[in-house]
Design a protein around this motif. Sequence first.
Motif, short mmCIF file in Angstrom:
data_model
loop_
_atom_site.label_atom_id
_atom_site.label_comp_id
_atom_site.label_asym_id
_atom_site.label_seq_id
_atom_site.Cartn_x
_atom_site.Cartn_y
_atom_site.Cartn_z
N ALA A 170 8.68 -4.42 8.58
CA ALA A 170 8.47 -5.61 7.75
C ALA A 170 9.41 -5.58 6.54
N LYS A 171 9.56 -4.39 5.96
CA LYS A 171 10.43 -4.24 4.80
C LYS A 171 11.88 -4.55 5.18
N ARG A 172 12.32 -3.99 6.33
CA ARG A 172 13.72 -4.15 6.73
C ARG A 172 14.07 -5.60 7.04
N VAL A 173 13.17 -6.29 7.74
CA VAL A 173 13.51 -7.66 8.17
C VAL A 173 12.90 -8.73 7.26
N GLY A 174 12.16 -8.30 6.23
CA GLY A 174 11.56 -9.27 5.29
C GLY A 174 10.41 -10.06 5.92
N ALA A 175 9.68 -9.42 6.85
CA ALA A 175 8.57 -10.12 7.51
C ALA A 175 7.28 -9.95 6.71
N LYS A 176 6.38 -10.94 6.90
CA LYS A 176 5.01 -10.79 6.39
C LYS A 176 4.26 -9.95 7.39
N VAL A 177 3.34 -9.10 6.92
CA VAL A 177 2.60 -8.28 7.88
C VAL A 177 1.10 -8.34 7.62
N LEU A 178 0.36 -8.57 8.70
CA LEU A 178 -1.11 -8.55 8.61
C LEU A 178 -1.61 -7.30 9.29
N ILE A 179 -2.38 -6.50 8.54
CA ILE A 179 -2.92 -5.25 9.07
C ILE A 179 -4.36 -5.50 9.51
N ALA A 180 -4.67 -5.11 10.75
CA ALA A 180 -6.06 -5.22 11.23
C ALA A 180 -6.81 -3.99 10.74
N SER A 181 -7.59 -4.18 9.68
CA SER A 181 -8.46 -3.10 9.23
C SER A 181 -9.86 -3.36 9.80
N THR A 182 -10.85 -2.73 9.26
CA THR A 182 -12.16 -2.74 9.92
C THR A 182 -13.31 -2.61 8.93
N SER A 183 -14.46 -3.06 9.35
CA SER A 183 -15.69 -2.86 8.58
C SER A 183 -16.01 -1.36 8.48
N GLU A 184 -15.41 -0.56 9.36
CA GLU A 184 -15.64 0.90 9.33
C GLU A 184 -15.12 1.53 8.04
N VAL A 185 -14.27 0.83 7.30
CA VAL A 185 -13.84 1.41 6.01
C VAL A 185 -15.02 1.53 5.05
N LEU A 226 -1.50 2.43 2.68
CA LEU A 226 -0.07 2.27 2.95
C LEU A 226 0.37 0.83 2.70
N SER A 227 -0.46 -0.12 3.11
CA SER A 227 -0.09 -1.53 2.96
C SER A 227 0.13 -1.88 1.50
N TYR A 228 -0.80 -1.42 0.65
CA TYR A 228 -0.65 -1.77 -0.77
C TYR A 228 0.43 -0.93 -1.45
N ALA A 229 0.71 0.26 -0.92
CA ALA A 229 1.84 1.04 -1.46
C ALA A 229 3.16 0.32 -1.12
N TYR A 230 3.29 -0.16 0.10
CA TYR A 230 4.50 -0.90 0.49
C TYR A 230 4.60 -2.22 -0.28
N ALA A 231 3.44 -2.84 -0.52
CA ALA A 231 3.46 -4.12 -1.24
C ALA A 231 3.94 -3.89 -2.67
N LYS A 232 3.42 -2.85 -3.29
CA LYS A 232 3.73 -2.60 -4.70
C LYS A 232 5.15 -2.05 -4.86
N ASN A 252 5.52 2.59 10.55
CA ASN A 252 6.61 1.95 11.32
C ASN A 252 6.59 0.43 11.17
N MET A 253 5.39 -0.15 11.20
CA MET A 253 5.30 -1.61 11.10
C MET A 253 5.62 -2.09 9.69
N LEU A 254 5.16 -1.34 8.68
CA LEU A 254 5.47 -1.73 7.30
C LEU A 254 6.96 -1.54 7.02
N GLY A 255 7.52 -0.49 7.61
CA GLY A 255 8.97 -0.25 7.46
C GLY A 255 9.77 -1.36 8.12
#
Length: 341
Positions: free
Chosen positions: A129-144, A180-186, A124-127
């Motif tokens: 960002a795509k619609r309104v042309g916003a930059k998006v920062l995703i909070a990921s984690t050291s748990e990855v 998802l972030s890199y799929a939307y970026a690409k 939803n957030m990436l969508g």
Amino acid sequence: LESKMQGFDERIRKPYPNVKYLNYRSKKRILVTGGAGFVGSHLVDRLMKDGHDITVVDNFFTGVKANVEQWIGHANFELIHQDIVNPLFVEVDEIYHLASPASPPHYMFNPVKTIKTNTIGTINMLGLAKRVGAKVLIASTSEVYGDPEVHPQPETYWGHVNPIGPRACYDEGKRVSETLSYAYAKHEKVSVRVARIFNTHGPRMHMNDGRVVSNFILQALRNEPITVYGRGNQTRSFQYVSDLVNGLIALMDSNYTQPVNLGNPTEHTINEFAVIIKGLVGGKSKVITTPAVEDDPQRRKPDITRAMTYLNWKPKVGLKEGLKMTIDYFKQEIKKSQKNV
Ligand code: UDP
């Protein structure tokens, strides 16, 4: 107005903290998901003081209104009570996507919901960002990085996660968030930033979120046994929340689009944390050991070369200096709760 305020909570009449004036060219419209949470609310404080227009969206599962109450009613501030699993339609320039429970007991409370938040919520957030042309920062984690076989952990390490363990809902949820972030970026040309956040502490941490810092501080303040899970030689590295906020803003403002670790590389065993916290709080608590938890990562320490190189960022607050501020917060919270009973 004065008479209308009669009978209201004293705090409502407190003046707003100072806010910088920005003209329309430099003022940004910023959405912070999870903005009423521990990290989110500190980020909101900074962005508000910097003069931006802030919209907070929170479902108040772990976030609380009190964390942002100093801004309620301010012309630059808007609070939306919504779960980001449902689409959100707002016009913004930047999105800090922080919404997700983050402490193990909280994210394990409802694993399916944690997965939905980190997958559907992130879509939803990436969508948006795509619609309104916003930059998006995703909070990921050291748990990855899971229970890492590489130490310290650089961003190039792919991780060691049990996909069906108790932490998987969060770990894999955040891994999908990154994918998802890199799929939307690409594919959709969305401008993404990915922060891999390591253990963080500070005021507004949940009193009962079950994490090691909050548990140990509360136990020491109440003269209860300090509970070390397992042998206590597992390690963590803790950063203070103001350092993290600086890192998040530096990352958003940078042109760097690969994942970036944000954490303090000062590493201690859990046994050492017990001694440090007990030493700072004082009191009569004994340190006891309780059974180890399943899939507990044994070592964790960020390699922050990327953040230093590309963001010119490094943590400034020392462990003890930060812990003292966190301890003071918990002391105040305990006082408040005693007044209210
Ligand atoms: N831990 C502990 N006692 C507690 C809470 C946590 O020994 O009362 C340990 C836990 O097993 C882990 C570390 O402290 O090794 C950090 O746990 P936390 O839940 O704070 O965060 P994590 O880094 O695991 O997400």
